[in-house]
Design an enzyme around this catalytic site. Sequence first.
Site, PDB file in Angstrom:
ATOM      1  N   ASP A 110       0.816  -1.225   0.000  1.00  0.00           N
ATOM      2  CA  ASP A 110       0.000   0.000   0.000  1.00  0.00           C
ATOM      3  C   ASP A 110       0.849   1.275   0.000  1.00  0.00           C
ATOM      4  OD1 ASP A 110      -1.923  -1.931   0.378  1.00  0.00           O
ATOM      5  OD2 ASP A 110      -2.834  -0.986   2.148  1.00  0.00           O
ATOM      6  N   HIS A 251       3.724  -2.309   2.937  1.00  0.00           N
ATOM      7  CA  HIS A 251       3.747  -0.983   2.321  1.00  0.00           C
ATOM      8  C   HIS A 251       5.037  -0.819   1.516  1.00  0.00           C
ATOM      9  CE1 HIS A 251       0.955  -0.680   5.694  1.00  0.00           C
ATOM     10  NE2 HIS A 251       0.350   0.287   5.016  1.00  0.00           N
TER      11      HIS A 251
HETATM   12 NI    NI Z   1      -2.386   2.964   3.500  1.00  0.00          NI
END
Ligand code: NI
Length: 300
Positions: A110, A251
Amino acid sequence: MLCIGYMIQIYGLYYKEGGYILTKKVLAVSLALLMSLLNMGTFTNVEAREKEVLPVEENVQYTPPQEETPAEEASAEEVPAEAVEVTYEEQEVNKRVIDPTKPMVALTFDDGPSKYTAEILKVLKENNSVATFFVLGSEVNKYKDVLNQVIAEGNEIGNHSYNHKNLKTITDEELYKQVQGTDDLVYIASGYTPKVMRPPYGISDAELNKKINKPIVKWSIDTLDWKNRDTDKVVAAVLNDVKDGDIVLMHDLYDSTAQAAKIIIPKLVEQGYQLVTVSEMSEYRDVTLTQGQQYYSMYK
Ligand code: NI
Protein backbone atom coordinates in the site's frame (compact mmCIF):
# COMPACT_ATOMS: atom_id res chain seq x y z
CA MET A 1 25.02 -24.60 -98.19
CA LEU A 2 22.16 -24.72 -100.63
CA CYS A 3 23.40 -21.49 -102.30
CA ILE A 4 26.89 -22.91 -102.89
CA GLY A 5 25.28 -26.00 -104.46
CA TYR A 6 23.32 -23.88 -106.89
CA MET A 7 26.39 -21.75 -107.70
CA ILE A 8 28.37 -24.89 -108.61
CA GLN A 9 25.45 -26.07 -110.73
CA ILE A 10 25.32 -22.68 -112.53
CA TYR A 11 29.04 -22.67 -113.26
CA GLY A 12 28.86 -26.31 -114.37
CA LEU A 13 26.12 -25.50 -116.82
CA TYR A 14 28.02 -22.46 -118.00
CA TYR A 15 30.95 -24.61 -119.05
CA LYS A 16 29.00 -27.59 -120.46
CA GLU A 17 26.29 -25.72 -122.28
CA GLY A 18 26.03 -22.36 -123.81
CA GLY A 19 23.72 -19.96 -125.42
CA TYR A 20 19.99 -20.05 -124.96
CA ILE A 21 19.64 -23.25 -122.98
CA LEU A 22 22.25 -22.04 -120.54
CA THR A 23 20.42 -18.75 -120.11
CA LYS A 24 17.16 -20.64 -119.52
CA LYS A 25 18.81 -23.00 -117.04
CA VAL A 26 20.62 -20.13 -115.31
CA LEU A 27 17.32 -18.27 -115.02
CA ALA A 28 15.55 -21.38 -113.74
CA VAL A 29 18.33 -22.11 -111.26
CA SER A 30 18.52 -18.46 -110.23
CA LEU A 31 14.78 -18.50 -109.63
CA ALA A 32 15.13 -21.65 -107.58
CA LEU A 33 18.00 -20.02 -105.72
CA LEU A 34 15.91 -16.93 -105.10
CA MET A 35 13.02 -19.07 -103.88
CA SER A 36 15.26 -21.03 -101.60
CA LEU A 37 16.80 -17.77 -100.29
CA LEU A 38 13.30 -16.47 -99.68
CA ASN A 39 12.42 -19.74 -97.99
CA MET A 40 15.57 -19.52 -95.93
CA GLY A 41 14.57 -16.01 -95.14
CA THR A 42 11.15 -17.24 -94.26
CA PHE A 43 12.67 -19.94 -92.08
CA THR A 44 14.90 -17.37 -90.53
CA ASN A 45 11.88 -15.27 -89.80
CA VAL A 46 10.08 -18.27 -88.37
CA GLU A 47 13.08 -19.01 -86.22
CA ALA A 48 13.14 -15.38 -85.20
CA ARG A 49 9.45 -15.56 -84.44
CA GLU A 50 9.99 -18.79 -82.61
CA LYS A 51 12.73 -17.04 -80.72
CA GLU A 52 10.35 -14.20 -80.07
CA VAL A 53 7.69 -16.67 -79.10
CA LEU A 54 10.07 -18.59 -76.91
CA PRO A 55 10.49 -15.86 -74.40
CA VAL A 56 6.72 -15.61 -74.37
CA GLU A 57 6.58 -19.36 -73.86
CA GLU A 58 9.28 -18.94 -71.28
CA ASN A 59 7.07 -16.34 -69.72
CA VAL A 60 4.24 -18.79 -69.82
CA GLN A 61 6.59 -21.36 -68.37
CA TYR A 62 7.55 -18.78 -65.78
CA THR A 63 3.92 -18.38 -64.96
CA PRO A 64 3.87 -21.40 -62.68
CA PRO A 65 6.85 -20.00 -60.77
CA GLN A 66 5.00 -16.70 -60.78
CA GLU A 67 2.03 -18.58 -59.44
CA GLU A 68 4.37 -20.11 -56.95
CA THR A 69 5.63 -16.67 -56.07
CA PRO A 70 2.38 -15.77 -54.33
CA ALA A 71 2.72 -19.14 -52.64
CA GLU A 72 6.20 -18.09 -51.61
CA GLU A 73 4.72 -14.81 -50.48
CA ALA A 74 2.18 -16.79 -48.55
CA SER A 75 4.95 -18.79 -46.97
CA ALA A 76 6.77 -15.52 -46.43
CA GLU A 77 3.65 -14.38 -44.64
CA GLU A 78 3.82 -17.54 -42.60
CA VAL A 79 7.30 -16.59 -41.47
CA PRO A 80 6.17 -13.54 -39.50
CA ALA A 81 3.24 -15.63 -38.33
CA GLU A 82 5.76 -18.15 -37.04
CA ALA A 83 7.79 -15.30 -35.57
CA VAL A 84 4.66 -14.10 -33.78
CA GLU A 85 4.15 -17.64 -32.58
CA VAL A 86 7.69 -17.75 -31.27
CA THR A 87 7.10 -14.48 -29.44
CA TYR A 88 3.88 -15.90 -28.08
CA GLU A 89 5.69 -19.03 -26.97
CA GLU A 90 8.31 -16.87 -25.31
CA GLN A 91 5.53 -15.06 -23.53
CA GLU A 92 4.07 -18.43 -22.61
CA VAL A 93 7.40 -19.40 -21.08
CA ASN A 94 7.36 -16.20 -19.02
CA LYS A 95 3.70 -16.52 -18.24
CA ARG A 96 2.96 -17.93 -14.84
CA VAL A 97 0.99 -21.10 -14.73
CA ILE A 98 -1.22 -21.12 -11.67
CA ASP A 99 -2.17 -24.49 -10.27
CA PRO A 100 -5.47 -24.05 -8.39
CA THR A 101 -4.75 -27.14 -6.31
CA LYS A 102 -1.53 -25.68 -4.91
CA PRO A 103 -1.32 -23.08 -2.10
CA MET A 104 -1.37 -19.40 -3.01
CA VAL A 105 -0.82 -16.12 -1.24
CA ALA A 106 -1.63 -12.55 -2.27
CA LEU A 107 1.02 -10.08 -1.15
CA THR A 108 -0.26 -6.49 -1.13
CA PHE A 109 1.73 -3.26 -0.96
CA ASP A 110 0.00 0.00 0.00
CA ASP A 111 0.66 3.74 -0.17
CA GLY A 112 2.95 3.74 -3.22
CA PRO A 113 4.20 3.90 -5.80
CA SER A 114 7.43 5.06 -4.20
CA LYS A 115 11.16 4.97 -4.76
CA TYR A 116 11.20 1.44 -3.26
CA THR A 117 8.55 -0.05 -5.54
CA ALA A 118 11.04 -0.93 -8.31
CA GLU A 119 13.11 -3.04 -5.87
CA ILE A 120 10.04 -5.05 -4.95
CA LEU A 121 9.11 -5.44 -8.64
CA LYS A 122 12.58 -6.79 -9.34
CA VAL A 123 12.38 -9.52 -6.73
CA LEU A 124 8.82 -10.40 -7.79
CA LYS A 125 9.92 -10.77 -11.41
CA GLU A 126 12.99 -12.81 -10.48
CA ASN A 127 10.69 -15.24 -8.70
CA ASN A 128 8.07 -15.34 -11.47
CA SER A 129 5.63 -13.84 -8.97
CA VAL A 130 3.18 -10.96 -8.79
CA ALA A 131 1.48 -8.86 -6.12
CA THR A 132 -1.21 -6.22 -5.75
CA PHE A 133 -0.24 -2.57 -5.28
CA PHE A 134 -2.88 -0.32 -3.68
CA VAL A 135 -1.73 3.06 -4.91
CA LEU A 136 -2.47 6.60 -3.79
CA GLY A 137 -3.77 8.93 -6.49
CA SER A 138 -1.44 11.66 -5.21
CA GLU A 139 1.64 9.49 -6.06
CA VAL A 140 0.57 8.28 -9.49
CA ASN A 141 2.06 11.08 -11.59
CA LYS A 142 5.28 11.20 -9.55
CA TYR A 143 5.88 7.50 -10.27
CA LYS A 144 4.12 7.11 -13.59
CA ASP A 145 6.90 4.92 -15.06
CA VAL A 146 6.94 2.63 -12.03
CA LEU A 147 3.15 2.41 -12.15
CA ASN A 148 3.34 1.29 -15.76
CA GLN A 149 6.05 -1.22 -14.91
CA VAL A 150 3.87 -2.63 -12.14
CA ILE A 151 1.11 -3.22 -14.68
CA ALA A 152 3.39 -4.42 -17.49
CA GLU A 153 4.84 -7.11 -15.25
CA GLY A 154 1.45 -8.62 -14.52
CA ASN A 155 0.83 -7.13 -11.10
CA GLU A 156 -2.52 -5.70 -10.05
CA ILE A 157 -3.20 -2.08 -9.21
CA GLY A 158 -5.76 -1.35 -6.52
CA ASN A 159 -7.23 1.99 -5.49
CA HIS A 160 -6.11 3.28 -2.05
CA SER A 161 -7.78 6.75 -2.26
CA TYR A 162 -6.18 9.98 -3.38
CA ASN A 163 -4.29 11.07 -0.27
CA HIS A 164 -4.97 8.56 2.46
CA LYS A 165 -7.79 10.25 4.34
CA ASN A 166 -10.03 8.35 6.70
CA LEU A 167 -12.93 7.92 4.30
CA LYS A 168 -15.47 7.72 7.12
CA THR A 169 -14.82 11.33 8.04
CA ILE A 170 -15.42 12.97 4.66
CA THR A 171 -18.46 14.02 2.63
CA ASP A 172 -19.89 11.88 -0.14
CA GLU A 173 -18.62 14.39 -2.68
CA GLU A 174 -15.11 14.18 -1.24
CA LEU A 175 -15.37 10.39 -1.12
CA TYR A 176 -16.24 10.34 -4.82
CA LYS A 177 -13.19 12.49 -5.59
CA GLN A 178 -10.94 10.29 -3.46
CA VAL A 179 -12.03 7.09 -5.19
CA GLN A 180 -13.05 8.11 -8.70
CA GLY A 181 -10.28 10.74 -8.88
CA THR A 182 -7.67 8.06 -8.17
CA ASP A 183 -9.18 5.69 -10.74
CA ASP A 184 -9.02 8.53 -13.28
CA LEU A 185 -5.40 9.39 -12.46
CA VAL A 186 -4.34 5.75 -12.81
CA TYR A 187 -6.24 5.44 -16.07
CA ILE A 188 -4.75 8.61 -17.54
CA ALA A 189 -1.23 7.52 -16.53
CA SER A 190 -1.50 3.92 -17.71
CA GLY A 191 -4.79 3.08 -19.42
CA TYR A 192 -5.55 0.72 -16.53
CA THR A 193 -8.61 0.94 -14.29
CA PRO A 194 -8.27 -0.43 -10.75
CA LYS A 195 -10.85 -3.07 -10.02
CA VAL A 196 -10.41 -3.37 -6.25
CA MET A 197 -10.19 -0.81 -3.46
CA ARG A 198 -8.59 -0.74 -0.03
CA PRO A 199 -9.68 2.14 2.20
CA PRO A 200 -6.85 3.89 4.09
CA TYR A 201 -6.15 2.29 7.52
CA GLY A 202 -8.55 -0.44 6.46
CA ILE A 203 -11.31 1.73 7.92
CA SER A 204 -14.69 1.10 6.39
CA ASP A 205 -18.09 -0.33 7.21
CA ALA A 206 -20.92 -1.79 5.16
CA GLU A 207 -22.36 1.65 4.41
CA LEU A 208 -19.03 3.09 3.27
CA ASN A 209 -18.22 -0.05 1.27
CA LYS A 210 -21.49 0.37 -0.59
CA LYS A 211 -20.66 4.00 -1.38
CA ILE A 212 -17.17 3.09 -2.60
CA ASN A 213 -18.89 0.68 -4.98
CA LYS A 214 -15.87 -1.54 -5.57
CA PRO A 215 -14.82 -4.87 -4.06
CA ILE A 216 -13.09 -3.90 -0.77
CA VAL A 217 -9.89 -5.83 -0.05
CA LYS A 218 -8.59 -5.96 3.52
CA TRP A 219 -6.05 -8.51 4.84
CA SER A 220 -5.47 -11.57 7.00
CA ILE A 221 -1.79 -10.93 7.87
CA ASP A 222 -0.68 -7.50 9.07
CA THR A 223 3.10 -7.13 9.07
CA LEU A 224 2.90 -3.75 10.89
CA ASP A 225 5.82 -2.78 8.68
CA TRP A 226 4.79 0.91 8.84
CA LYS A 227 5.24 0.76 12.61
CA ASN A 228 8.22 -1.52 13.21
CA ARG A 229 10.27 -0.54 10.11
CA ASP A 230 12.21 -3.70 10.88
CA THR A 231 13.04 -6.16 8.10
CA ASP A 232 13.34 -9.18 10.43
CA LYS A 233 10.01 -8.47 12.10
CA VAL A 234 8.29 -8.07 8.73
CA VAL A 235 9.81 -11.34 7.49
CA ALA A 236 8.78 -13.15 10.69
CA ALA A 237 5.24 -11.70 10.59
CA VAL A 238 4.74 -13.30 7.19
CA LEU A 239 6.69 -16.55 7.41
CA ASN A 240 5.49 -17.50 10.91
CA ASP A 241 1.80 -17.16 10.07
CA VAL A 242 1.39 -17.65 6.35
CA LYS A 243 -1.15 -20.14 5.01
CA ASP A 244 -2.92 -20.93 1.79
CA GLY A 245 -5.33 -18.11 0.84
CA ASP A 246 -3.80 -15.35 2.96
CA ILE A 247 -3.80 -11.69 1.95
CA VAL A 248 -0.66 -10.02 3.38
CA LEU A 249 -0.51 -6.28 4.16
CA MET A 250 2.76 -4.44 3.56
CA HIS A 251 3.75 -0.98 2.32
CA ASP A 252 6.11 -0.29 -0.58
CA LEU A 253 7.00 2.92 1.17
CA TYR A 254 9.87 1.75 3.34
CA ASP A 255 13.34 0.41 2.69
CA SER A 256 12.86 -2.13 5.52
CA THR A 257 9.84 -3.55 3.68
CA ALA A 258 11.68 -3.71 0.34
CA GLN A 259 14.48 -5.63 2.09
CA ALA A 260 11.93 -7.91 3.73
CA ALA A 261 10.31 -8.57 0.32
CA LYS A 262 13.68 -9.80 -0.95
CA ILE A 263 13.61 -12.51 1.74
CA ILE A 264 9.88 -13.23 1.91
CA ILE A 265 9.22 -13.67 -1.82
CA PRO A 266 11.85 -16.34 -2.64
CA LYS A 267 11.12 -18.10 0.67
CA LEU A 268 7.38 -18.38 -0.02
CA VAL A 269 8.09 -19.66 -3.53
CA GLU A 270 10.53 -22.20 -2.06
CA GLN A 271 7.79 -23.33 0.34
CA GLY A 272 5.52 -24.00 -2.62
CA TYR A 273 3.31 -20.91 -2.46
CA GLN A 274 2.17 -19.30 -5.66
CA LEU A 275 2.29 -15.52 -5.30
CA VAL A 276 -0.74 -14.17 -7.10
CA THR A 277 -2.76 -10.97 -7.38
CA VAL A 278 -5.97 -10.51 -5.41
CA SER A 279 -8.03 -10.86 -8.59
CA GLU A 280 -6.17 -14.03 -9.62
CA MET A 281 -6.72 -15.58 -6.21
CA SER A 282 -10.44 -14.77 -6.36
CA GLU A 283 -10.60 -16.42 -9.78
CA TYR A 284 -8.82 -19.60 -8.69
CA ARG A 285 -10.72 -19.78 -5.39
CA ASP A 286 -14.07 -19.23 -7.09
CA VAL A 287 -14.65 -16.09 -5.07
CA THR A 288 -16.75 -13.56 -6.96
CA LEU A 289 -15.41 -10.10 -6.22
CA THR A 290 -18.55 -8.04 -5.66
CA GLN A 291 -18.88 -4.27 -5.45
CA GLY A 292 -19.48 -3.11 -1.88
CA GLN A 293 -18.40 -6.45 -0.37
CA GLN A 294 -15.17 -6.87 1.60
CA TYR A 295 -12.61 -9.66 1.59
CA TYR A 296 -9.95 -10.51 4.20
CA SER A 297 -8.66 -13.79 2.80
CA MET A 298 -9.59 -16.48 0.31
CA TYR A 299 -9.10 -19.73 2.19
CA LYS A 300 -10.28 -22.99 0.63
NI1 NI B 1 -2.39 2.96 3.50
